[in-house]
Every structure is written in structure tokens, then in C-alpha cells.
Scaffold this active site. Structure first.
Site, PDB file in Angstrom:
ATOM      1  CE  LYS A 126      47.783 -16.771  14.768  1.00 32.53           C
ATOM      2  NZ  LYS A 126      48.734 -16.013  13.924  1.00 32.53           N
ATOM      3  CG  ASP A 166      46.338 -13.500  13.333  1.00 37.40           C
ATOM      4  OD1 ASP A 166      47.407 -13.717  12.743  1.00 37.40           O
ATOM      5  OD2 ASP A 166      45.242 -13.869  12.872  1.00 37.40           O
TER       6      ASP A 166
HETATM    7  P1  NDP Z   1      43.488  -7.212  10.572  1.00 37.53           P
HETATM    8  O1  NDP Z   1      42.395  -7.627  11.477  1.00 37.53           O
HETATM    9  O2  NDP Z   1      44.248  -5.986  10.856  1.00 37.53           O
HETATM   10  O3  NDP Z   1      42.950  -7.110   9.079  1.00 37.53           O
HETATM   11  C1  NDP Z   1      42.343  -8.192   8.441  1.00 37.53           C
HETATM   12  C2  NDP Z   1      41.848  -7.746   7.083  1.00 37.53           C
HETATM   13  O4  NDP Z   1      41.363  -8.864   6.358  1.00 37.53           O
HETATM   14  C3  NDP Z   1      40.680  -6.774   7.188  1.00 37.53           C
HETATM   15  O5  NDP Z   1      40.681  -5.947   6.053  1.00 37.53           O
HETATM   16  C4  NDP Z   1      39.474  -7.717   7.173  1.00 37.53           C
HETATM   17  O6  NDP Z   1      38.292  -7.091   6.719  1.00 37.53           O
HETATM   18  C5  NDP Z   1      39.942  -8.774   6.193  1.00 37.53           C
HETATM   19  N1  NDP Z   1      39.348 -10.068   6.534  1.00 37.53           N
HETATM   20  C6  NDP Z   1      39.512 -10.758   7.680  1.00 37.53           C
HETATM   21  N2  NDP Z   1      38.794 -11.888   7.669  1.00 37.53           N
HETATM   22  C7  NDP Z   1      38.160 -11.899   6.500  1.00 37.53           C
HETATM   23  C8  NDP Z   1      37.290 -12.816   5.901  1.00 37.53           C
HETATM   24  N3  NDP Z   1      36.904 -13.944   6.512  1.00 37.53           N
HETATM   25  N4  NDP Z   1      36.837 -12.522   4.654  1.00 37.53           N
HETATM   26  C9  NDP Z   1      37.243 -11.379   4.028  1.00 37.53           C
HETATM   27  N5  NDP Z   1      38.063 -10.467   4.556  1.00 37.53           N
HETATM   28  C10 NDP Z   1      38.525 -10.727   5.768  1.00 37.53           C
HETATM   29  O7  NDP Z   1      44.469  -8.485  10.497  1.00 37.53           O
HETATM   30  P2  NDP Z   1      45.975  -8.546   9.990  1.00 37.53           P
HETATM   31  O8  NDP Z   1      46.202  -7.585   8.900  1.00 37.53           O
HETATM   32  O9  NDP Z   1      46.837  -8.543  11.185  1.00 37.53           O
HETATM   33  O10 NDP Z   1      46.021 -10.038   9.416  1.00 37.53           O
HETATM   34  C11 NDP Z   1      45.792 -10.348   8.040  1.00 37.53           C
HETATM   35  C12 NDP Z   1      46.397 -11.697   7.716  1.00 37.53           C
HETATM   36  O11 NDP Z   1      47.814 -11.636   7.939  1.00 37.53           O
HETATM   37  C13 NDP Z   1      45.902 -12.876   8.542  1.00 37.53           C
HETATM   38  O12 NDP Z   1      45.927 -14.049   7.753  1.00 37.53           O
HETATM   39  C14 NDP Z   1      46.962 -12.980   9.646  1.00 37.53           C
HETATM   40  O13 NDP Z   1      47.006 -14.281  10.196  1.00 37.53           O
HETATM   41  C15 NDP Z   1      48.209 -12.678   8.833  1.00 37.53           C
HETATM   42  N6  NDP Z   1      49.393 -12.227   9.567  1.00 37.53           N
HETATM   43  C16 NDP Z   1      49.357 -11.160  10.423  1.00 37.53           C
HETATM   44  C17 NDP Z   1      50.497 -10.729  11.052  1.00 37.53           C
HETATM   45  C18 NDP Z   1      50.534  -9.521  11.931  1.00 37.53           C
HETATM   46  O14 NDP Z   1      51.620  -9.170  12.402  1.00 37.53           O
HETATM   47  N7  NDP Z   1      49.431  -8.838  12.162  1.00 37.53           N
HETATM   48  C19 NDP Z   1      51.774 -11.449  10.872  1.00 37.53           C
HETATM   49  C20 NDP Z   1      51.729 -12.498   9.915  1.00 37.53           C
HETATM   50  C21 NDP Z   1      50.569 -12.868   9.308  1.00 37.53           C
HETATM   51  P3  NDP Z   1      37.402  -6.202   7.735  1.00 37.53           P
HETATM   52  O15 NDP Z   1      38.135  -4.894   7.843  1.00 37.53           O
HETATM   53  O16 NDP Z   1      36.070  -6.083   7.094  1.00 37.53           O
HETATM   54  O17 NDP Z   1      37.384  -6.963   9.022  1.00 37.53           O
HETATM   55  O1  2IT Z   2      50.850 -14.953  12.014  1.00 37.77           O
HETATM   56  C1  2IT Z   2      51.739 -14.308  12.618  1.00 37.77           C
HETATM   57  O2  2IT Z   2      52.939 -14.543  12.430  1.00 37.77           O
HETATM   58  C2  2IT Z   2      51.324 -13.254  13.537  1.00 37.77           C
HETATM   59  N1  2IT Z   2      50.131 -12.996  13.663  1.00 37.77           N
HETATM   60  C3  2IT Z   2      52.353 -12.503  14.333  1.00 37.77           C
HETATM   61  C4  2IT Z   2      52.778 -13.305  15.533  1.00 37.77           C
HETATM   62  C5  2IT Z   2      53.676 -12.593  16.515  1.00 37.77           C
HETATM   63  O3  2IT Z   2      53.977 -13.226  17.536  1.00 37.77           O
HETATM   64  O4  2IT Z   2      54.092 -11.455  16.287  1.00 37.77           O
END
Ligand code: NDP
Ligand code: 2IT
Length: 448
Positions: A126, A166
């Protein structure tokens, strides 16, 4: 003292001021207790747990870039290459002001087990930075991404370490990073995933984490005699994971009534309008106030300290899809009191340990993020396969592989939990199933 307790104490002593990392390690080690105790002598002699909790390599670097006013800005860059026993390091890059080494280590540690659960050959890693893409111009984001890759390109590659998106890292950031990697190395290779479709990206990667979350949730409910169709769902977040979780939940016949962002949350009793949500978040990069302004049925609530937001809304299924520790004990109590029957984590470690225990004790089906959100990284691994064979698969082909992977993950957890006498405890099932493959590969490869 038991080996598990000894190693946990060591982690706390050696990694001070990294509470999220301690939390992630504690949850895994607690569930592994029965497995470790059955094989304690060998694991202890090989220092298997000490090696498992110590990253193979940690890269910390300076990321200087010039803002639109001509001012030089400096951010911290991180990449933690945690474990390569079963494949090249694989995991996302988080861009958020809260990023520090402890957060990246918790995410990298979780990624080891998640990647193992996918059944695909990917190790755990990561990275990220405390850079905040919010409010920055495209040129500023590009300047940051290019500077970040100027350093990171020395340590990544299609067969060594493959970063992805992420929080804060989406298609725009991956594009700028890929361009700079190619310019510096001259290599057109699958070094990043989540790429655009015109330059090696996979169809369905954008949707994969949210869709995968719903495929697994549907299977978990089905195996417990329930049907997601007709259920009310609460989602937090409104980013990549949340948007496609909402979309797939609706396709499966559920009604999603909430989403949130870092400044507030929406209650929309008629069901979230995904097209509008995408317009507000993916195109305009705006706040949810714009969603509320465009939709009569939606109520907007500003986030206030101590207020429990989306988890106070009555729902059957809760899907936390924003960030770590966003669902605490108070929230868990509200969910149980309102009749929630299942929680599946779209985000990484969004539920505190106390909240998880409360939900499990009260009979709520609970699937941890390392299983429930594994569809994103699994589809990243499918993108790597397509890049290697220089072919692109159809949306249907990728989506159907994703669905099979998620259904298999659920059955692996379920079986592991039953085998070790903890039927229905999917946290233990995920940690045990994820661990066993990595432990076997580490043991076979000797002391490295
Ligand atoms: P994005 O940046 O696309 O979206 C994040 C969302 O969460 C936004 O709505 C953001 O609000 C909100 N957010 C982020 N940080 C905070 C905080 N500290 N307090 C409140 N709200 C918050 O990220 P993802 O959707 O990609 O990721 C979301 C979660 O999923 C994370 O935990 C990530 O690690 C996990 N994840 C992501 C994967 C992927 O493929 N993208 C895969 C597996 C897990 P705002 O719009 O105001 O910033
Ligand atoms: O937390 C996660 O699994 C991710 N943000 C996706 C990682 C990836 O390599 O697609």
C-alpha cells in the site's frame, strides 16, 4: 505468554503511535489464535508471525511540486511493500491529508490477507501521500503525481509492485502517474491498475469494488436464508466504492436510502438517484449539498461532531464505504436497535473492534472488508492478466469472473469458520483462510 500475545506486544513496542496498525494486527492475530496454537512450535522457531507483521520494505520519500501560484509545496510519499510470498506487491495509493506511515501499514497489512483471499497471485502492499487532491487544479494534481512517480518508479514494475487507486486516487491520478512512469522508464507495461480503457485499463474495474461488495453480500444473505431484493440499505461514502455499491444494490432490487461525504450526509427515502450522484461526485467533484439541491426527496444533514449520521437511519443492511473507524459502538447499537441484520465493509476497517463485537454478539451477519471489498483488487489482478497477454476482455467476462471470485471468497470464509469451530464468524474465517495460504508460501520459501 502465548506466542500471539508476545508478537502483539512486540508490534506495539516497535511501532509506537500507529494505532490503526495495532488495531489491524490485533484483529488478525486474535482470530489466528487457534491456528497458531495448533502449530506453535514450528511458527515460533521460524519467527513466522514476527516476519508477517514486519514489512519487507518501507519507502518514505519527499514529494516536492509547484502550485498554481508558483509556490513550492512538499508532501510525504509512502510505499510499504509488506509481503510478496504469493505474488508481486499489490495495493492502492491513498491521497488524503490524514495519511501517515501507520495508516499505510494498516492498509498494507490488511491487503496481504485480502489478496490471498482472492485466490489470485498477488502479494500485499500500500502507499500514498498526505497530499489533498481536493480543491486542486488539474495541473496541480498532475505536478504532484509526476513528482510522486519520479521517486516511486525506481521501486515498482509489472512483476514487482503494482499500485492502484484508493481514497483520493482515481482515473485522473492513475493516468498522470502512468504517463510519467512510461516517460521515465520507456516501458509500456501493466505497472498500475485502474488505468483508462484507452491505455490498458480493464472494463468493470471502476465498478468492481462496489459490485463485488454486493455479490458477496447477496451470497452471505442467501446462505442465511435471506434475499436482498426488497431490503433497505444504508451506505456511507459517495466515492468510487459507494457509488457502484449503490448501483448494484439497486440492480439487485434493494432500496438504498443514504450516502455521505466528509462534510455531510443524505437521506433520500425514495432511493438514491445514482445518475445524479455520479454527476455531482465524478464529474463536478462537488459536495452532496448539490445532490440535495437537485433532488426534492433528499434531506441533507451537515456533519456535526458526535452525530451519528447514516447509521441512525432504519435499514436492513449497512454498507460502510468511506473510511476507517467510521462505524463505532454507538452506531452499532443504533443499527441493532433499528433491526439491521447484516453489515458488510466496503471500506477498509470502517468498523471499530468494539462495534464489530457488538454486532456479532447481537446476531448481525458481519463480513470484514478484507473479504467484502476484495473485488477491487481481484479485478486489478484481472487487469494485470489482460495486460500480460495484451488482450482486453469484455465487460461481461470480467464481471462474471468477479462474481465467481466473490461467491468463492464467501464460501472460503464460511468453511474456514466452520472448520475451526467458529461457524458464522466471518472475521475469523477471513483471517484464517487468508493467513493459511500466505503462511504456507512463506514456510516453503525459507527464511527470507
Ligand atoms: P474515494 O476517494 O473515491 O471516496 C471516499 C469517500 O469517503 C468520499 O465520499 C469521501 O468524502 C469519504 N471520506 C474519505 N475520507 C473520509 C473521512 N476521513 N471522513 C469522512 N468521509 C471520508 O475512495 P474509495 O471509494 O476508493 O475508497 C473508500 C474506501 O474503500 C476506503 O477505505 C478504501 O481504502 C476502500 N477500498 C477502495 C477500493 C477501490 O478499489 N477504490 C478497494 C477496496 C477498498 P469526500 O467526497 O468529502 O472526500
Ligand atoms: O484497498 C484496496 O484493495 C484497494 N484500494 C484496491 C487495490 C488494487 O490494487 O486494486
Amino acid at each position: 505468554m502465548s506466542y500471539v500475545d508476545e508478537v502483539f506486544d512486540l508490534v506495539v513496542a516497535k511501532n509506537p503511535a500507529q494505532p490503526e496498525f495495532h488495531q489491524a494486527v490485533k484483529e488478525v492475530l486474535e482470530s489466528l489464535r487457534v491456528v497458531i496454537e495448533a502449530n506453535e512450535e514450528q511458527y515460533r522457531k521460524d519467527a513466522l508471525l514476527e516476519r508477517l507483521v514486519t514489512p519487507e520494505r518501507q519507502l518514505l520519500f519527499r514529494v516536492p511540486w509547484v502550485d498554481d501560484k508558483g509556490q513550492v509545496q512538499v508532501n510525504n510519499g509512502f510505499r510499504v511493500q509488506f509481503n510478496s510470498a504469493i505474488g508481486p506487491y499489490k495495493g492502492g495509493l491513498r491521497l488524503h491529508p490524514s495519511v501517515n506511515l501507520g495508516i499505510i501499514k494498516f492498509l498494507g497489512f490488511e491487503q496481504i490477507f485480502k489478496n490471498s483471499l482472492t485466490g489470485l497471485p498477488i502479494g500485499g502492499g500500500k502507499g500514498g501521500s498526505d497530499f489533498d487532491p481536493k480543491g486542486k487544479s488539474d495541473r496541480e494534481v498532475m505536478a504532484f503525481c509526476q513528482s510522486f512517480i519520479n521517486e516511486l518508479h525506481k521501486y515498482i514494475g509489472a512483476d514487482t509492485d503494482v499500485p492502484a487507486g484508493d481514497i483520493g486516487t482515481g482515473a485522473r491520478e492513475i493516468g498522470y502517474m502512468y504517463g510519467q512512469y512510461k516517460r521515465l522508464t520507456g516501458l509500456y507495461e501493466g505497472v498500475l491498475t485502474g488505468k483508462g480503457l484507452t491505455y490498458g485499463g480493464s472494463l468493470a474495474r471502476t465498478e468492481a469494488t462496489g459490485y463485488g461488495l454486493l455479490y458477496l453480500t447477496e451470497e452471505m444473505l442467501k446462505c442465511n436464508g435471506k434475499d436482498i431484493a426488497g431490503m433497505t440499505v444504508a451506505v456511507s461514502g459517495s466515492g468510487n466504492v459507494a457509488i457502484y455499491a449503490v448501483q448494484k444494490a439497486q440492480q439487485l432490487g434493494a432500496k438504498v436510502v443514504t450516502v455521505s461525504d466528509s462534510t455531510g450526509w443524505i437521506y433520500d427515502p425514495e432511493g438514491i438517484d445514482v445518475a445524479l450522484l455520479k454527476e455531482v461526485k465524478e464529474v463536478k467533484r462537488a459536495r452532496l449539498t448539490e445532490y440535495a439541491a437537485a433532488r426534492k426527496s433528499a434531506e441533507y444533514h451537515e456533519k456535526k461532531n458526535g452525530e451519528h449520521g447514516v447509521w441512525n437511519v432504519k435499514c436492513d443492511v449497512a454498507l460502510p464505504c468511506a473510511t476507517q473507524n467510521e462505524l463505532d459502538l454507538e452506531d452499532a447499537k443504533a443499527l441493532v436497535a433499528n433491526g439491521c441484520i447484516a453489515v458488510a465493509e466496503g471500506a477498509n476497517m470502517p468498523t471499530t473492534m468494539e462495534a464489530t463485537e457488538y454486532l456479532q454478539k447481537n446476531g448481525v451477519l458481519f463480513c470484514p472488508g478484507k473479504a467484502a471489498n476484495a473485488g477491487g483488487v481481484a479485478t486489478s489482478a484481472l487487469e494485470m492478466s489482460q495486460n500480460s497477454e495484451r488482450l482486453s476482455w469484455t465487460f461481461e467476462e470480467v464481471d462474471s469472473k468477479l462474481k465467481t471470485i466473490m461467491v468463492n471468497i464467501f464460501h472460503n470464509l464460511d468453511d474456514a469458520a466452520k472448520k475451526y469451530g467458529m461457524a458464522g464468524n466471518y472475521v475469523a474465517g477471513a483471517n484464517i483462510a487468508g493467513f493459511l495460504k500466505v503462511a504456507e508460501a512463506m514456510t516453503a520459501q525459507g527464511i527470507v
